[in-house]
Design an enzyme around this catalytic site. Structure first.
Site, PDB file in Angstrom:
ATOM      1  N   HIS A 107      -5.869   2.821   1.051  1.00  0.00           N
ATOM      2  CA  HIS A 107      -5.189   4.014   1.569  1.00  0.00           C
ATOM      3  C   HIS A 107      -5.980   4.723   2.675  1.00  0.00           C
ATOM      4  O   HIS A 107      -5.430   5.105   3.704  1.00  0.00           O
ATOM      5  CB  HIS A 107      -4.928   5.025   0.444  1.00  0.00           C
ATOM      6  CG  HIS A 107      -4.290   4.430  -0.773  1.00  0.00           C
ATOM      7  ND1 HIS A 107      -3.339   3.438  -0.703  1.00  0.00           N
ATOM      8  CD2 HIS A 107      -4.444   4.692  -2.096  1.00  0.00           C
ATOM      9  CE1 HIS A 107      -2.958   3.117  -1.939  1.00  0.00           C
ATOM     10  NE2 HIS A 107      -3.617   3.860  -2.791  1.00  0.00           N
ATOM     11  N   ASP A 119       0.906  -1.140   0.000  1.00  0.00           N
ATOM     12  CA  ASP A 119       0.000   0.000   0.000  1.00  0.00           C
ATOM     13  C   ASP A 119       0.946   1.190   0.000  1.00  0.00           C
ATOM     14  O   ASP A 119       1.555   1.501   1.030  1.00  0.00           O
ATOM     15  CB  ASP A 119      -0.878   0.017   1.248  1.00  0.00           C
ATOM     16  CG  ASP A 119      -1.857   1.178   1.195  1.00  0.00           C
ATOM     17  OD1 ASP A 119      -1.415   2.299   0.861  1.00  0.00           O
ATOM     18  OD2 ASP A 119      -3.051   0.985   1.482  1.00  0.00           O
ATOM     19  N   HIS A 120       1.106   1.836  -1.127  1.00  0.00           N
ATOM     20  CA  HIS A 120       2.218   2.802  -1.227  1.00  0.00           C
ATOM     21  C   HIS A 120       2.051   3.977  -0.255  1.00  0.00           C
ATOM     22  O   HIS A 120       3.006   4.647   0.071  1.00  0.00           O
ATOM     23  CB  HIS A 120       2.427   3.267  -2.676  1.00  0.00           C
ATOM     24  CG  HIS A 120       1.463   4.306  -3.144  1.00  0.00           C
ATOM     25  ND1 HIS A 120       0.201   4.005  -3.560  1.00  0.00           N
ATOM     26  CD2 HIS A 120       1.573   5.654  -3.257  1.00  0.00           C
ATOM     27  CE1 HIS A 120      -0.417   5.113  -3.921  1.00  0.00           C
ATOM     28  NE2 HIS A 120       0.389   6.137  -3.746  1.00  0.00           N
TER      29      HIS A 120
HETATM   30  C1  BG6 Z   1      -3.490   4.607  -6.298  1.00  0.00           C
HETATM   31  C2  BG6 Z   1      -4.815   4.629  -6.979  1.00  0.00           C
HETATM   32  O1  BG6 Z   1      -3.386   3.527  -5.421  1.00  0.00           O
HETATM   33  O2  BG6 Z   1      -3.309   5.816  -5.572  1.00  0.00           O
HETATM   34  C3  BG6 Z   1      -4.947   5.837  -7.891  1.00  0.00           C
HETATM   35  O3  BG6 Z   1      -4.985   3.447  -7.741  1.00  0.00           O
HETATM   36  C4  BG6 Z   1      -4.651   7.100  -7.133  1.00  0.00           C
HETATM   37  O4  BG6 Z   1      -6.241   5.915  -8.478  1.00  0.00           O
HETATM   38  C5  BG6 Z   1      -3.340   6.984  -6.388  1.00  0.00           C
HETATM   39  O5  BG6 Z   1      -4.581   8.152  -8.082  1.00  0.00           O
HETATM   40  C6  BG6 Z   1      -3.108   8.172  -5.476  1.00  0.00           C
HETATM   41  O6  BG6 Z   1      -1.819   8.110  -4.965  1.00  0.00           O
HETATM   42  P1  BG6 Z   1      -1.032   9.410  -4.529  1.00  0.00           P
HETATM   43  O7  BG6 Z   1       0.238   8.917  -3.956  1.00  0.00           O
HETATM   44  O8  BG6 Z   1      -0.863  10.246  -5.772  1.00  0.00           O
HETATM   45  O9  BG6 Z   1      -1.925  10.112  -3.542  1.00  0.00           O
END
Ligand code: BG6
Length: 496
Positions: free
Chosen positions: A244, A181-182
């Protein structure tokens, strides 16, 4: 230092080029990767290793914030990058790949340690893992280790996630499964626990006696871009809320862990999910709002509606916005609502957690000033990273006036103080075997349990889409959701 081979399935894709390769290079430039490291990109396209290396160098010099990029260092690290053409479903292909990995093991003295990174579409996760196993690519010979990294989405509901987990668990133990989960790799996500548990100031107040409510927002300005095909089957509920947003919630609401090891932290996080009661259809109708953007305008730019985006059905009922009110049913949070919202094509890109403290007692100043602002702590995750604390003070001057003032900590406001990409930290943790910032199976399980109830209720009712125009803060019902409780959504855009 970590001796290892990293094998990236789907290694010619966008994610690998934008995130993984820059992250590997970043680790190398920071002295965190040893010489005993090599990377194999496995893809279906025809390509030589030289062509692949050139593409990596191009994508890194084009759009990464690696600083400074010294050509020699870049050549050093990419000289350890290899391309291997393989059909994901060819058993013989895996056998041959195994022999190639063995050669690299010897050449780079990587000792049989392997990271298999699955940057492929979810339907390939199970079959690839099965073939990795049957071709003996996980030697597991005493001292070596093998880990698998899985990108999201981990299933599209509880049943599919459980099936996927079963397939992967046949080959890898839970401790060697790294579900990405980045958001967990973002600097300020890791700071939430530090702010809460390394200060005497906040933790004593972090409960229903002193907090009125909490708002968690993650808004994006972009639409679905070129991901319509994927997004149609997902929507904001599965794409952002299930992972997230619930991670943000867990870190905000969890109890202090007994120590900082990966199991203790995740034990506490998962308890938060267990304290969410799955909603009944009536609760879903009352407490969850979905939206989809229609056409809109941003300055003099015309923005398409979701139904007009590439690879999106013109009658699509997929939501691009979700807002919800939920309760964490435990002693600490009884009676404190959490309002969560996330959406695409919003006015600004922001992720933050706002802790709204209870109103000051209605005595003393209250009589004279009618209403004092409540204290507010905002943990800013992105793009601005920091924390903002608002409290009341006397306005200077002869008149007695009370105004809200703020202490504002911004950790990335200075030029050059840009945080590294989340993938750098996450890859580093995979290599050194620390899974704290990855999602454990029971987190996935309980988050789907909660989300499935909402998805199921929505399946049975037709939405009235589109219901907000691109560039706006979501549908009217989202405003009503919070105003019904005599509260308001915060203005979250960072004006700096
Ligand atoms: C991803 C989703 O996990 O997270 C995307 O699949 C989303 O739809 C993105 O745009 C948002 O990540 P960040 O780091 O730009 O907030």
């Amino acid at each position: 230092m970590i001796h290892a081979l990293m094998i990236v399935f789907g290694g010619t894709g966008d994610l690998a080029h934008r995130k993984l390769y820059p992250a590997v290079c970043n680790l190398y430039f920071s002295g965190l990767l040893p010489q005993e490291f090599a990377l194999v990109s496995v893809g279906r396209r025809d390509k030589t290793t030289e062509e692949f290396r050139k593409e990596v160098v191009d994508s890194i010099t084009k759009d990464s914030n690696i600083n400074p990029v010294k050509n020699k260092d870049l050549d050093d690290i990419t000289s350890r990058f290899y391309y291997y053409k393989n059909d994901f479903y060819s058993n013989q292909g895996y056998e041959d790949l195994g022999k190639f990995l063995q050669q690299l093991d010897e050449k780079y003295e990587t000792r049989g340690n392997r990271v298999f990174y699955l940057a492929v579409a979810p339907e390939h996760f199970g079959p690839v893992v099965e073939r990795i196993n049957s071709a003996g690519l996980t030697p597991n010979s005493g001292n070596s280790w093998q880990r698998v990294v899985i990108e999201k989405p981990f299933g599209k509901d509880l049943d599919s996630a459980a099936k996927l987990n079963q397939d992967i668990s046949r080959v890898f133990d839970e401790e060697n499964i790294y579900r990405i989960d980045h958001y967990l790799g973002k600097e300020m996500m890791q700071n939430i626990m530090v702010i809460r548990f390394a200060n005497t100031l906040f933790e004593p107040l972090w409960n229903n006696k002193h907090i009125d409510h909490i708002q968690i927002t993650s808004s994006e300005t972009v639409g679905v871009e070129n991901r319509g095909g994927y997004y149609e089957g997902s929507g904001a509920l599965r794409d952002m809320m299930q992972n997230h947003m619930l991670q943000l919630l867990m870190l905000t609401a969890m109890e202090p862990p007994v120590n900082l090891d990966n199991q203790s932290i995740r034990d506490e996080k998962v308890k938060v999910l267990r304290a969410l009661s799955p909603m009944t259809p009536e609760e879903v109708k009352r407490n969850v709002v979905r939206g989809q953007y229609g056409p809109g305008i941003d300055g003099d730019r015309k923005l398409k509606g979701y139904r007009q985006e590439e690879r999106v059905s013109p009658q699509s009922n997929t939501e691009t916005y979700v807002a919800m009110k939920l309760m964490v049913n435990n002693i600490r949070w009884a009676g404190v609502p959490f309002y969560l919202r996330t959406g695409k094509r919003m006015p600004c890109k922001t992720t933050e957690i706002a802790i709204q403290f209870s109103e000051p007692p209605e005595v003393l100043y209250f009589k004279e000033f009618q209403r004092l602002e409540s204290n507010l702590l905002v943990i800013k995750i992105q793009p601005r990273e920091g924390a903002f604390l608002q409290f009341n003070a006397k306005k200077p001057g002869a008149r007695s006036e009370i105004i809200p003032v703020a202490m504002d900590f911004c950790q990335n406001c200075d030029i050059g103080a840009e945080s590294v990409d989340a993938y750098v930290r996450l890859l580093y943790d995979v290599l050194r075997g620390d899974s704290t910032l990855f999602t454990r199976w029971d987190e996935v399980e309980h988050s789907w349990r909660f989300i499935d109830k909402i998805a199921k209720t929505w399946e049975d009712t037709a939405p009235d889409f589109p219901n907000y125009s691109a560039g706006n803060w979501g549908p009217e019902e989202a405003r009503e959701l919070i105003e019904r409780d005599e509260r308001m959504w915060r203005d979250v855009c960072d004006y700096y």
